[in-house]
Enzyme design. Structure first.
Site: not given
Length: 536
Positions: A109, A450, A453
């Site tokens: 991390c 999308c 779309c």
């Protein structure tokens, strides 16, 4: 505390800390894990750390290399002051010590790697101060069951255990921040200074603090000062009873009693409090005055900046070299808007901090200085579109403060739509080509990500060809991810909007699930309506 998200830019730094952790674990594994033995070893390490030889000679590159080596040695030894927890000793350490501050981390991390040196620095300072707080760390990835039992869910996480009961860390993330928070939580919210020598020594070690001057440490005003010190989690409070001692810490003080002021290490260094002595009022004063004139945003202070009470923020993105020339004039501008506008600087090359904002503004590829503003009361954003000179920035801020600045809506460059049967609309052309157009307009609102779309776009292209001979009908599409307009508020994609020629304020929403044939039927019906509006 933070979502776990490794970043490529921090891989090298993270790897360095990771190997350091491995070495620390090795050292700890070869010691008796009992608290008594660990503390004895820690005391020895501390003496080593304190006794580091600070004398050295030479210059140039040799001196620089020596300094870097010395810093690495300090960090390594400071790390050893922090007790390494595991599945065998974690519960025993917590149960046998009144105060235990634990850092839960993961070796991979990046944010853990950034916090680790600060945590070690805090352990150093607390040890010097004789604090009873035991500093410990836990590799939450290696010991997930222990982490879960302790309540460590993200990386990094800081938890303070007081007599075995945990409380979430709520302070800042520098070494000094951690020290201040820990001392306050164990019942030491204020440092009392009694002499000039103590004041001078304190001043050398603290860059931000709150001074309270009281001839007697009693009474209503003093009690409210103590309440504020206890409630605040970030700033060191100091109290004095001598006006001569107070003048060392706050040179331009005029009061001889009942005075509060905040001291910062920057041009606007001394700010006196002028309100009533009530805890909440004092805390509000600190919230608006604890930040520098221009705050440099980092991973460590980002949470504090984002949670600040300032509703108006001016954010400057610039290359680090350009910022060196801009900082002084920017501070002069910021001084004129103290307590009203927060000024923030972000390195434009910092992808983690800068890119989300620049993307929001639609200028994520910009390499030049950018001056933007955000009004969190209305979720509005603004952009200085003239040169970022001090005078232009000041005028920009003044208009922001007085509400006369026009909100900024991102837009792609104006495209060439000649001979296109499907017009491309951008934020800058929505007014002219759609809302002010004398024609009926069927607008497809889409985004590149999308899923559905593409299918809808193919339908619209077919319909545009089908109605090519209709003069008063235009087919168009707009990418909502790259273009904005105050009168185009769409949350669902794709969306089909039919703007009748005679009523552009009330577009008709068409179903994107309809077949091309059904859509053609609806469009013909709308065109037959008087003035292009559907009959009621």
């Amino acid at each position: 505390m933070f979502p776990a998200k490794p970043t490529s830019r921090s891989i090298l730094f993270t790897a360095t800390i990771f190997f350091l952790l491995i070495f620390t674990i090795y050292v700890t594994a070869n010691e008796d894990p009992t608290v008594e033995t660990d503390n004895e070893g820690v005391d020895s390490d501390l003496q080593e750390l304190i006794a580091i030889d600070e004398q050295g000679g030479g210059g140039g590159e040799e001196q620089q290399q020596g300094d870097q080596q010395k810093e690495a040695e300090v960090l390594s030894k400071a790390q050893r002051i922090v007790l390494e927890l595991n599945s065998d000793n974690a519960r025993r350490v917590i149960d046998q010590n009144e105060f235990v501050l634990i850092l839960g981390y993961a070796p991979w991390c990046a944010r853990s790697a950034e916090l680790m040196p600060q945590f070690a620095e805090a352990a150093n300072k607390l040890k010097d101060l004789g604090s009873p707080v035991l500093m410990a760390k836990l590799d939450a990835e290696r010991y997930p069951k222990v982490a879960s039992t302790l309540g460590i869910k993200g990386f990094p996480t800081l938890l303070l255990f007081v007599n075995g009961t945990s409380q979430v860390y709520t302070g800042g993330f520098s070494g000094e921040d951690i020290v201040i928070w820990a001392r306050k939580k164990i019942g030491l919210p204020v440092i009392r200074i009694s002499s000039s020598v103590e004041a001078e020594d304190f001043q050398k070690k603290h860059h931000l603090f709150v001074l309270g001057l009281f001839d007697k440490f009693e009474g209503h005003d003093y009690e409210e000062f103590i309440k504020a010190a206890t409630t605040d989690n970030e700033i060191q409070f100091v109290e004095v009873s001598s006006s001569s001692v107070a003048k060392i810490l706050f040179p331009n003080i005029n009061a001889t009693d009942h005075f509060i002021g905040i001291v910062k290490s920057e041009p606007e260094k001394y700010i006196a409090y002028g309100g009533i002595f009530e805890k909440d009022t004092i805390l509000q004063f600190l919230e608006y005055n604890k930040f520098p004139l221009v705050t440099i945003l980092t991973e460590l202070n980002s949470a504090r900046v984002y949670s600040s009470p300032f509703k108006l923020q001016v954010i400057v993105f610039a290359d680090s070299d350009d910022f060196k020339n801009l900082i002084q004039p920017l501070q002069e501008v910021a001084r004129k808007f103290i307590s009203k506008i927060m000024f923030v600087y972000i390195d434009i090359a910092d992808e983690n901090q800068a890119k989300p904002f620049l993307t929001l503004l639609g200028i994520e590829d910009s390499e030049n200085t950018v001056v933007s503003a955000f009004d969190n009361r209305m979720s509005s954003k603004y952009l200085l579109e003239s040169n970022p000179t001090p005078s232009n920035i000041e005028e920009f801020c003044s208009r922001l403060l007085h509400g006369t600045l026009s909100p900024y809506f991102k837009s792609q460059p104006i495209p060439d739509n000649k001979e296109k049967i499907l017009q491309v609309i951008v934020g800058k052309t929505l007014d002219d080509l759609v809302l002010s157009s004398p024609k009926n307009v069927l607008l497809e609102v889409y985004t590149p990500w999308c899923i559905n779309c593409e299918t809808t776009t193919k339908q619209i292209e077919k319909l545009a060809k089908h109605f090519m001979g209709v003069d008063n009908l235009v087919f168009a599409r707009i990418d909502a991810s790259a273009n904005e307009h105050p009168k185009l508020q769409v949350d669902d994609y794709p969306t089909l909007l039919f703007y009748p020629a005679g009523d552009k304020a009330n577009p008709v929403k068409l179903s994107t699930k309809s077949t091309s044939k059904d859509l053609a039927t609806v469009i013909k019906s709308l065109l037959r309506a008087k003035n292009g509006c559907p009959q009621r």
